[in-house]
Design an enzyme around this catalytic site. Structure first.
Site, PDB file in Angstrom:
ATOM      1  N   ASP A  24       0.791  -1.244   0.000  1.00 33.76           N
ATOM      2  CA  ASP A  24       0.000   0.000   0.000  1.00 33.76           C
ATOM      3  C   ASP A  24       0.821   1.292   0.000  1.00 33.76           C
ATOM      4  O   ASP A  24       0.478   2.249   0.722  1.00 33.76           O
ATOM      5  CB  ASP A  24      -0.960   0.014   1.199  1.00 33.76           C
ATOM      6  CG  ASP A  24      -1.923  -1.155   1.207  1.00 33.76           C
ATOM      7  OD1 ASP A  24      -1.864  -1.986   0.280  1.00 33.76           O
ATOM      8  OD2 ASP A  24      -2.734  -1.246   2.150  1.00 33.76           O
ATOM      9  N   GLU A  72      -4.661  -0.871  -1.203  1.00 29.84           N
ATOM     10  CA  GLU A  72      -5.959  -0.902  -0.532  1.00 29.84           C
ATOM     11  C   GLU A  72      -6.877   0.049  -1.284  1.00 29.84           C
ATOM     12  O   GLU A  72      -6.616   1.251  -1.355  1.00 29.84           O
ATOM     13  CB  GLU A  72      -5.834  -0.467   0.936  1.00 29.84           C
ATOM     14  CG  GLU A  72      -7.181  -0.503   1.667  1.00 29.84           C
ATOM     15  CD  GLU A  72      -7.082  -0.075   3.133  1.00 29.84           C
ATOM     16  OE1 GLU A  72      -5.967   0.051   3.669  1.00 29.84           O
ATOM     17  OE2 GLU A  72      -8.160   0.132   3.731  1.00 29.84           O
ATOM     18  N   LYS A 129      -6.794  -4.827  -2.884  1.00 27.42           N
ATOM     19  CA  LYS A 129      -7.402  -5.513  -1.739  1.00 27.42           C
ATOM     20  C   LYS A 129      -8.401  -4.591  -1.048  1.00 27.42           C
ATOM     21  O   LYS A 129      -8.135  -3.399  -0.871  1.00 27.42           O
ATOM     22  CB  LYS A 129      -6.309  -5.958  -0.759  1.00 27.42           C
ATOM     23  CG  LYS A 129      -5.495  -4.833  -0.142  1.00 27.42           C
ATOM     24  CD  LYS A 129      -4.354  -5.419   0.680  1.00 27.42           C
ATOM     25  CE  LYS A 129      -3.520  -4.380   1.397  1.00 27.42           C
ATOM     26  NZ  LYS A 129      -4.210  -3.531   2.342  1.00 27.42           N
ATOM     27  N   LYS A 132      -7.474  -4.777   5.163  1.00 21.58           N
ATOM     28  CA  LYS A 132      -6.143  -4.447   5.645  1.00 21.58           C
ATOM     29  C   LYS A 132      -5.165  -5.580   5.311  1.00 21.58           C
ATOM     30  O   LYS A 132      -4.039  -5.328   4.904  1.00 21.58           O
ATOM     31  CB  LYS A 132      -6.168  -4.182   7.163  1.00 21.58           C
ATOM     32  CG  LYS A 132      -7.164  -3.105   7.596  1.00 21.58           C
ATOM     33  CD  LYS A 132      -6.971  -1.799   6.855  1.00 21.58           C
ATOM     34  CE  LYS A 132      -7.957  -0.744   7.335  1.00 21.58           C
ATOM     35  NZ  LYS A 132      -7.989   0.437   6.453  1.00 21.58           N
ATOM     36  N   VAL A 157       3.320   0.478   4.049  1.00 18.42           N
ATOM     37  CA  VAL A 157       2.626   1.235   5.097  1.00 18.42           C
ATOM     38  C   VAL A 157       1.183   0.732   5.251  1.00 18.42           C
ATOM     39  O   VAL A 157       0.610   0.185   4.311  1.00 18.42           O
ATOM     40  CB  VAL A 157       2.624   2.736   4.746  1.00 18.42           C
ATOM     41  CG1 VAL A 157       4.034   3.266   4.665  1.00 18.42           C
ATOM     42  CG2 VAL A 157       1.867   3.062   3.469  1.00 18.42           C
ATOM     43  N   THR A 158       0.628   0.932   6.458  1.00 16.37           N
ATOM     44  CA  THR A 158       1.300   1.388   7.666  1.00 16.37           C
ATOM     45  C   THR A 158       1.705   0.148   8.472  1.00 16.37           C
ATOM     46  O   THR A 158       1.070  -0.884   8.368  1.00 16.37           O
ATOM     47  CB  THR A 158       0.417   2.300   8.553  1.00 16.37           C
ATOM     48  OG1 THR A 158      -0.757   1.587   8.972  1.00 16.37           O
ATOM     49  CG2 THR A 158      -0.022   3.548   7.799  1.00 16.37           C
ATOM     50  N   CYS A 162      -1.872  -2.352   7.810  1.00 15.57           N
ATOM     51  CA  CYS A 162      -1.892  -3.299   6.687  1.00 15.57           C
ATOM     52  C   CYS A 162      -0.658  -4.196   6.634  1.00 15.57           C
ATOM     53  O   CYS A 162      -0.744  -5.352   6.199  1.00 15.57           O
ATOM     54  CB  CYS A 162      -2.092  -2.553   5.382  1.00 15.57           C
ATOM     55  SG  CYS A 162      -3.755  -1.852   5.288  1.00 15.57           S
ATOM     56  N   GLN A 202       8.848 -13.379  21.446  1.00 10.46           N
ATOM     57  CA  GLN A 202       8.487 -14.780  21.659  1.00 10.46           C
ATOM     58  C   GLN A 202       9.145 -15.694  20.618  1.00 10.46           C
ATOM     59  O   GLN A 202       8.524 -16.610  20.079  1.00 10.46           O
ATOM     60  CB  GLN A 202       6.963 -14.956  21.632  1.00 10.46           C
ATOM     61  CG  GLN A 202       6.221 -14.054  22.622  1.00 10.46           C
ATOM     62  CD  GLN A 202       4.749 -14.317  22.643  1.00 10.46           C
ATOM     63  OE1 GLN A 202       4.301 -15.420  22.938  1.00 10.46           O
ATOM     64  NE2 GLN A 202       3.975 -13.287  22.303  1.00 10.46           N
TER      65      GLN A 202
END
Ligand code: TIU
Length: 226
Positions: A24, A72, A129, A132, A157-158, A162, A202
């Site tokens: 995007d 987007e 799309k 997001k 971005v961002t 997204c 993680q």
């Protein structure tokens, strides 16, 4: 296999099954008068991502590796725009309204185009799309399977909207995901920092992050001038 000095540990990838996904990089998010600004955001933050994303594109193009771009945007009749998305909050303009770069977040309008520095070249795949995440209601998953891609390098971005949504979708589908740190931006610097932390926490719960230089050196070790 190539190895990138990344966080939380080395990102190892096979160049024959790796693609770049640029999320995007559209005028609607990056320039004044577009969708991002209608939501009340300071779009000047986005400028920082342009040159690193352009440089990352150059690396993939030099190697001839696959490049995807996402946008987007919505159909002119907004049939793919849920009312919950258009009606939410109190923006300056809503999706489909007439703005200085054409209708806000509508396919084919000037604002929906990718900024010139990062514009797609012939042969690169452009995914429009409605959401997001870039997998929802698009051909991206099938395109990646057809090309036998296993590892994805991300920019765009961002960061927390997204980019992160798409990385999570990709991670759940089994792709190894690396986000290039300078080639992504948020309207909120603290959200960018937190998102990079979330992705690599993680033991790489969503994937890896790395500076552009680390990725470039993995591709072209002779360029590693210290
Ligand atoms: N608002 C915001 O930060 N982002 C979006 O609405 N879309 C993308 O991130 N592309």
């Amino acid at each position: 296999m190539l190895k990138v000095n990344a966080d939380p540990f080395t990102f190892t990838f096979d160049p024959s099954s790796t693609a770049l996904v640029v999320i995007d990089m559209q005028r609607d998010f990056i320039e004044p008068g577009g969708f991002g600004e209608t939501l009340g955001n300071d779009v000047s933050h986005m400028q920082r991502a342009i040159a690193p994303t352009r440089d990352l594109l150059k690396l993939f193009r030099q190697k001839g590796w696959p490049v995807f771009h996402t946008r987007e945007c919505h159909a002119a009749d907004l049939s793919d725009c849920p009312p919950a998305k258009r009606d939410r909050g109190n923006p300056l303009m809503r999706i489909g309204d007439d703005g200085p770069m054409g209708r806000i977040l509508v396919r084919g309008e000037p604002g929906a185009e990718i900024v010139a520095e990062c514009a797609p070249l012939a042969g690169e795949i452009v995914i429009d799309k409605p959401g997001k995440g870039a997998f929802y209601a698009t051909s991206l998953g099938e395109d990646l399977e057809r090309l036998k891609i296993r590892s994805l390098v991300f920019a765009g971005v961002t960061t927390e909207v997204c980019v992160q949504t798409t990385m999570r979708e990709a991670n759940d589908r089994g792709y190894e995901c690396l986000l290039i740190e300078e080639a992504t931006e948020s309207y909120f610097p603290e959200f960018k920092a937190a998102t990079l932390d979330m992705i690599r926490a993680q033991g790489g719960i969503v994937g890896w992050t790395a500076p552009l230089k680390s990725f470039a050196v993995a591709l072209n070790p002779q360029d590693d001038i210290r």
